[in-house]
Design a protein around this motif. Sequence first.
Motif, PDB file in Angstrom:
ATOM      1  N   GLU A 101       0.920  -1.175  -0.079  1.00  0.00           N
ATOM      2  CA  GLU A 101       0.142   0.088  -0.088  1.00  0.00           C
ATOM      3  C   GLU A 101       1.035   1.245   0.036  1.00  0.00           C
ATOM      4  O   GLU A 101       1.544   1.403   0.917  1.00  0.00           O
ATOM      5  N   LEU A 102       0.462   1.795  -1.046  1.00  0.00           N
ATOM      6  CA  LEU A 102       1.584   3.373  -1.078  1.00  0.00           C
ATOM      7  C   LEU A 102       0.887   4.477  -0.278  1.00  0.00           C
ATOM      8  O   LEU A 102      -0.368   4.474   0.045  1.00  0.00           O
ATOM      9  N   LYS A 103       1.661   5.392  -0.127  1.00  0.00           N
ATOM     10  CA  LYS A 103       1.261   6.505   0.742  1.00  0.00           C
ATOM     11  C   LYS A 103       0.100   7.371  -0.137  1.00  0.00           C
ATOM     12  O   LYS A 103      -0.686   8.034   0.728  1.00  0.00           O
ATOM     13  N   ASN A 104      -0.088   7.220  -1.201  1.00  0.00           N
ATOM     14  CA  ASN A 104      -1.287   7.841  -2.155  1.00  0.00           C
ATOM     15  C   ASN A 104      -2.508   6.977  -2.187  1.00  0.00           C
ATOM     16  O   ASN A 104      -3.168   7.058  -3.072  1.00  0.00           O
ATOM     17  N   ASP A 105      -2.502   5.755  -1.208  1.00  0.00           N
ATOM     18  CA  ASP A 105      -3.837   5.025  -1.096  1.00  0.00           C
ATOM     19  C   ASP A 105      -3.991   4.005  -2.173  1.00  0.00           C
ATOM     20  O   ASP A 105      -4.793   3.270  -2.347  1.00  0.00           O
ATOM     21  N   LEU A 106      -3.054   3.845  -3.195  1.00  0.00           N
ATOM     22  CA  LEU A 106      -2.879   2.805  -4.090  1.00  0.00           C
ATOM     23  C   LEU A 106      -2.296   1.647  -3.587  1.00  0.00           C
ATOM     24  O   LEU A 106      -1.157   1.593  -3.015  1.00  0.00           O
ATOM     25  N   ALA A 107      -3.045   0.515  -3.594  1.00  0.00           N
ATOM     26  CA  ALA A 107      -2.603  -0.852  -3.436  1.00  0.00           C
ATOM     27  C   ALA A 107      -2.219  -1.722  -4.527  1.00  0.00           C
ATOM     28  O   ALA A 107      -3.079  -1.806  -5.454  1.00  0.00           O
ATOM     29  N   LEU A 108      -0.906  -2.175  -4.325  1.00  0.00           N
ATOM     30  CA  LEU A 108      -0.730  -3.173  -5.526  1.00  0.00           C
ATOM     31  C   LEU A 108      -0.425  -4.554  -4.867  1.00  0.00           C
ATOM     32  O   LEU A 108       0.397  -4.720  -3.832  1.00  0.00           O
ATOM     33  N   LYS A 109      -0.984  -5.569  -5.620  1.00  0.00           N
ATOM     34  CA  LYS A 109      -0.590  -7.080  -5.464  1.00  0.00           C
ATOM     35  C   LYS A 109       0.370  -7.688  -6.375  1.00  0.00           C
ATOM     36  O   LYS A 109       0.218  -7.604  -7.492  1.00  0.00           O
ATOM     37  N   GLY A 110       1.112  -8.391  -5.833  1.00  0.00           N
ATOM     38  CA  GLY A 110       2.274  -9.136  -6.857  1.00  0.00           C
ATOM     39  C   GLY A 110       3.421  -9.894  -6.159  1.00  0.00           C
ATOM     40  O   GLY A 110       3.432 -10.010  -4.809  1.00  0.00           O
ATOM     41  N   ILE A 111       4.045 -10.583  -6.981  1.00  0.00           N
ATOM     42  CA  ILE A 111       4.973 -11.445  -6.463  1.00  0.00           C
ATOM     43  C   ILE A 111       6.386 -10.565  -6.242  1.00  0.00           C
ATOM     44  O   ILE A 111       6.845  -9.803  -7.208  1.00  0.00           O
ATOM     45  N   LEU A 112       6.922 -10.767  -5.053  1.00  0.00           N
ATOM     46  CA  LEU A 112       8.147  -9.935  -4.851  1.00  0.00           C
ATOM     47  C   LEU A 112       9.162 -10.489  -5.577  1.00  0.00           C
ATOM     48  O   LEU A 112       9.462 -11.830  -5.506  1.00  0.00           O
ATOM     49  N   HIS A 113       9.737  -9.695  -6.296  1.00  0.00           N
ATOM     50  CA  HIS A 113      10.814 -10.227  -7.170  1.00  0.00           C
ATOM     51  C   HIS A 113      12.159  -9.852  -6.533  1.00  0.00           C
ATOM     52  O   HIS A 113      13.391 -10.460  -6.499  1.00  0.00           O
ATOM     53  N   SER A 114      12.162  -8.394  -6.007  1.00  0.00           N
ATOM     54  CA  SER A 114      13.503  -8.168  -5.347  1.00  0.00           C
ATOM     55  C   SER A 114      13.489  -6.829  -4.414  1.00  0.00           C
ATOM     56  O   SER A 114      12.353  -6.143  -4.320  1.00  0.00           O
ATOM     57  N   VAL A 115      14.260  -6.733  -3.545  1.00  0.00           N
ATOM     58  CA  VAL A 115      14.237  -5.722  -2.504  1.00  0.00           C
ATOM     59  C   VAL A 115      15.760  -5.216  -2.235  1.00  0.00           C
ATOM     60  O   VAL A 115      16.577  -6.095  -2.080  1.00  0.00           O
ATOM     61  N   ASP A 116      15.855  -4.105  -2.170  1.00  0.00           N
ATOM     62  CA  ASP A 116      17.329  -3.608  -1.874  1.00  0.00           C
ATOM     63  C   ASP A 116      17.341  -2.796  -0.580  1.00  0.00           C
ATOM     64  O   ASP A 116      16.424  -2.782   0.223  1.00  0.00           O
ATOM     65  N   GLN A 117      18.605  -2.307  -0.058  1.00  0.00           N
ATOM     66  CA  GLN A 117      18.923  -1.801   1.272  1.00  0.00           C
ATOM     67  C   GLN A 117      18.172  -0.585   1.592  1.00  0.00           C
ATOM     68  O   GLN A 117      17.674  -0.245   2.860  1.00  0.00           O
ATOM     69  N   TYR A 118      17.528   0.004   0.421  1.00  0.00           N
ATOM     70  CA  TYR A 118      16.328   1.110   0.846  1.00  0.00           C
ATOM     71  C   TYR A 118      14.912   0.895   0.961  1.00  0.00           C
ATOM     72  O   TYR A 118      14.168   1.555   0.992  1.00  0.00           O
TER      73      TYR A 118
END
Length: 97
Positions: free
Chosen positions: A18-35
């Motif tokens: 869920e983003l700060k602009n109230d948009l919610a996205l559903k998906g498969i986590l592909h990658s994440v970084d240190q930020y």
Amino acid sequence: MHFLSFFKTLIGKTIIVELKNDLALKGILHSVDQYLNIKLNDMTVVDSEKYPHLNAVKNCFIRGSVVRYIQLPAKDVDTQLLQDSTRRAAQSDEGKR
């Protein structure tokens, strides 16, 4: 355990961001970084009627600073690992006093 290593254990799992602009996205986590920037594959918009222009988007990159919440499936969260990590961090903090 830092947040980064925790999220890396969830790569390949379905999450909702869920983003700060109230948009919610559903998906498969592909990658994440240190930020805590996130890349989602097979993404869908939770409220597609409100955001029909995003229905064609299937992969996205989300900047970590715009994320409000991340919903994780309970079955994919290793609570024992989190408890052990919290316990080790608390013991480490006690040793510094």
